[in-house]
Every structure is written in structure tokens, then in C-alpha cells.
Scaffold this active site. Structure first.
Site, PDB file in Angstrom:
ATOM      1  N   HIS A  20       0.845  -1.210   0.000  1.00 29.19           N
ATOM      2  CA  HIS A  20       0.000   0.000   0.000  1.00 29.19           C
ATOM      3  C   HIS A  20       0.877   1.256   0.000  1.00 29.19           C
ATOM      4  O   HIS A  20       0.632   2.198  -0.749  1.00 29.19           O
ATOM      5  CB  HIS A  20      -0.865   0.048   1.266  1.00 29.19           C
ATOM      6  N   ARG A  93      -2.111  -5.834  -8.472  1.00 28.95           N
ATOM      7  CA  ARG A  93      -0.893  -6.606  -8.217  1.00 28.95           C
ATOM      8  C   ARG A  93      -0.670  -7.638  -9.309  1.00 28.95           C
ATOM      9  O   ARG A  93       0.423  -7.869  -9.774  1.00 28.95           O
ATOM     10  CB  ARG A  93      -0.999  -7.333  -6.868  1.00 28.95           C
ATOM     11  N   SER A 131      -2.664  -7.724   2.858  1.00 28.85           N
ATOM     12  CA  SER A 131      -2.891  -7.644   4.312  1.00 28.85           C
ATOM     13  C   SER A 131      -3.237  -9.029   4.845  1.00 28.85           C
ATOM     14  O   SER A 131      -2.780  -9.436   5.915  1.00 28.85           O
ATOM     15  CB  SER A 131      -4.038  -6.676   4.620  1.00 28.85           C
TER      16      SER A 131
HETATM   17  P1  ADP Z   1      -9.936  -3.750  -0.387  1.00 25.20           P
HETATM   18  O1  ADP Z   1     -10.642  -4.557   0.650  1.00 25.20           O
HETATM   19  O2  ADP Z   1     -10.688  -2.529  -0.827  1.00 25.20           O
HETATM   20  O3  ADP Z   1      -9.385  -4.542  -1.543  1.00 25.20           O
HETATM   21  P2  ADP Z   1      -7.190  -3.499   0.511  1.00 25.20           P
HETATM   22  O4  ADP Z   1      -6.665  -2.729   1.668  1.00 25.20           O
HETATM   23  O5  ADP Z   1      -6.975  -4.958   0.499  1.00 25.20           O
HETATM   24  O6  ADP Z   1      -8.713  -3.114   0.432  1.00 25.20           O
HETATM   25  O7  ADP Z   1      -6.604  -2.917  -0.837  1.00 25.20           O
HETATM   26  C1  ADP Z   1      -6.809  -1.583  -1.214  1.00 25.20           C
HETATM   27  C2  ADP Z   1      -6.239  -1.364  -2.599  1.00 25.20           C
HETATM   28  O8  ADP Z   1      -4.828  -1.528  -2.549  1.00 25.20           O
HETATM   29  C3  ADP Z   1      -6.733  -2.358  -3.658  1.00 25.20           C
HETATM   30  O9  ADP Z   1      -6.828  -1.697  -4.892  1.00 25.20           O
HETATM   31  C4  ADP Z   1      -5.658  -3.396  -3.703  1.00 25.20           C
HETATM   32  O10 ADP Z   1      -5.601  -4.026  -4.972  1.00 25.20           O
HETATM   33  C5  ADP Z   1      -4.445  -2.525  -3.470  1.00 25.20           C
HETATM   34  N1  ADP Z   1      -3.318  -3.250  -2.901  1.00 25.20           N
HETATM   35  C6  ADP Z   1      -3.324  -4.070  -1.822  1.00 25.20           C
HETATM   36  N2  ADP Z   1      -2.094  -4.599  -1.610  1.00 25.20           N
HETATM   37  C7  ADP Z   1      -1.307  -4.086  -2.590  1.00 25.20           C
HETATM   38  C8  ADP Z   1       0.057  -4.264  -2.965  1.00 25.20           C
HETATM   39  N3  ADP Z   1       0.864  -5.099  -2.321  1.00 25.20           N
HETATM   40  N4  ADP Z   1       0.510  -3.573  -4.024  1.00 25.20           N
HETATM   41  C9  ADP Z   1      -0.315  -2.757  -4.715  1.00 25.20           C
HETATM   42  N5  ADP Z   1      -1.606  -2.573  -4.454  1.00 25.20           N
HETATM   43  C10 ADP Z   1      -2.103  -3.217  -3.398  1.00 25.20           C
END
Ligand code: ADP
Length: 167
Positions: A20, A93, A131
Site C-alpha cells: 500500500h 498486483r 494484508s
Molecule cells: P480492499 O478490501 O478494498 O481490496 P485493501 O486494503 O486490500 O482493500 O486494498 C486496497 C487497494 O490496494 C486495492 O486496490 C488493492 O488491490 C491494493 N493493494 C493491496 N495490496 C497491494 C500491494 N501489495 N501492491 C499494490 N496494491 C495493493
């Protein structure tokens, strides 16, 4: 002069990971104002209460002057409009993220045609990071200190110790 571009990066951030953060750093170089927005009521059961998730994000982005942190409930596009944002940022990703992200982006476009969703790719080192996986690795005693910011690692470890069976 053109209007400053306000972008919203929404998500669960349960907890924030280095993936993130990589995306936030990249986006903070592209947009004048970036709001990291935590969804208040998710269907997924959250590991960390909203307040803790917000604290961890605030600490992690403290050095980025054009990044703010907020939370929202209800429709993302309503929150984006209220904040004057014209862009929604999401991360991709791998191909597996694409289908879900596409559906959401198209639904948001239907609800608010004036708001664009933009996708960014993290550095390759973060493309496997989620996460969910971080929590799982930590739960089983694996090292996570290079996957998440230090205070997230500390809090996750503290939870593990508190939750461990010490008989
Ligand atoms: P959600 O439940 O909305 O998917 P997340 O916190 O899991 O919430 O993810 C928020 C955003 O960040 C999403 O677009 C997800 O694809 C992106 N994201 C999560 N982990 C990564 C990562 N390692 N690299 C890039 N983007 C990520």
C-alpha cells in the site's frame, strides 16, 4: 491555472502494508492531493478497529505532505464528491486483481461518470503482498518486519502474543 487533482485511495488497510505504502508514495508524486480513505464498515471481519487502522496509516504517511487520511461509509463516489476528488486510485498486483477491480471501477463510473478510476502497479517486490497474507504469516510466527511498517509489525506481534495459548 488548472485545478489541483485530488485522488482518493480507498481500501480496508487491515493493516497497511509496504505494498500500500509503495502505491501511496508513487501516487503522491502524480497527484497534488491524495486521500487514503479507510472503509468503515466492511463485510470482511476486521483484525484492527478503524481507529487503529487510521493511526497506523497516519504514522506511515507522516513524511508525505500532500497525503491525508480519512474514513468513509456508504458509497465511495459520494465520499469522493464530498472531498472534491476527481480520481479514485486502486492497485493492481496481478491478473487476479483485475476482474474485481474492473467491476468496481465500471460500477463507480456508472454512479459517477465524472470520476475516473486510475490503476497503478506496485514495485515488483510488493506484487505478492496482501494484508491477509501478512496476518496469516504473523499468526504462524513467520517474519513480517520487511513486509509492513515497523509499528504495524509491533502491533501484529503484540496481538499474537496476547492471543497465544501460554499453558
Ligand atoms: P480492499 O478490501 O478494498 O481490496 P485493501 O486494503 O486490500 O482493500 O486494498 C486496497 C487497494 O490496494 C486495492 O486496490 C488493492 O488491490 C491494493 N493493494 C493491496 N495490496 C497491494 C500491494 N501489495 N501492491 C499494490 N496494491 C495493493
Amino acid at each position: 491555472m488548472s485545478e489541483p487533482r485530488v485522488a482518493i485511495y480507498p481500501g480496508s488497510f487491515d493493516p497497511i502494508t509496504n505494498g500500500h505504502l509503495d502505491l501511496i508514495r508513487r501516487a503522491s508524486r502524480q497527484f497534488e492531493d491524495l486521500i487514503v480513505a479507510v472503509l468503515k464498515h466492511d463485510t470482511k471481519r476486521a483484525e484492527f478497529p478503524l481507529g487503529e487502522r487510521l493511526d497506523m496509516i497516519r504514522e506511515a504517511v507522516a513524511g508525505l505532505s500532500n497525503v491525508r487520511v480519512g474514513s468513509f461509509d456508504g458509497l465511495l463516489v459520494d465520499y469522493a464528491r464530498a472531498q472534491g476528488a476527481s480520481l479514485i486510485l486502486r492497485g493492481i498486483r496481478a491478473v487476479s486483481d483485475y476482474e474485481y477491480e474492473l467491476q468496481m471501477a465500471l460500477m463507480n463510473r456508472k454512479l459517477a461518470p465524472e470520476i475516473e478510476t486510475v490503476f497503478m502497479l506496485p514495485g515488483e517486490a510488493y506484487s505478492y503482498l496482501s494484508s491477509r497474507l501478512v496476518k496469516e504469516v504473523c499468526r504462524h510466527g513467520g517474519r513480517i518486519d520487511d513486509l509492513v511498517p515497523p509499528m504495524v509489525a509491533n502491533r501484529l506481534c503484540a496481538e499474537r502474543v496476547a492471543g497465544s495459548d501460554n499453558v
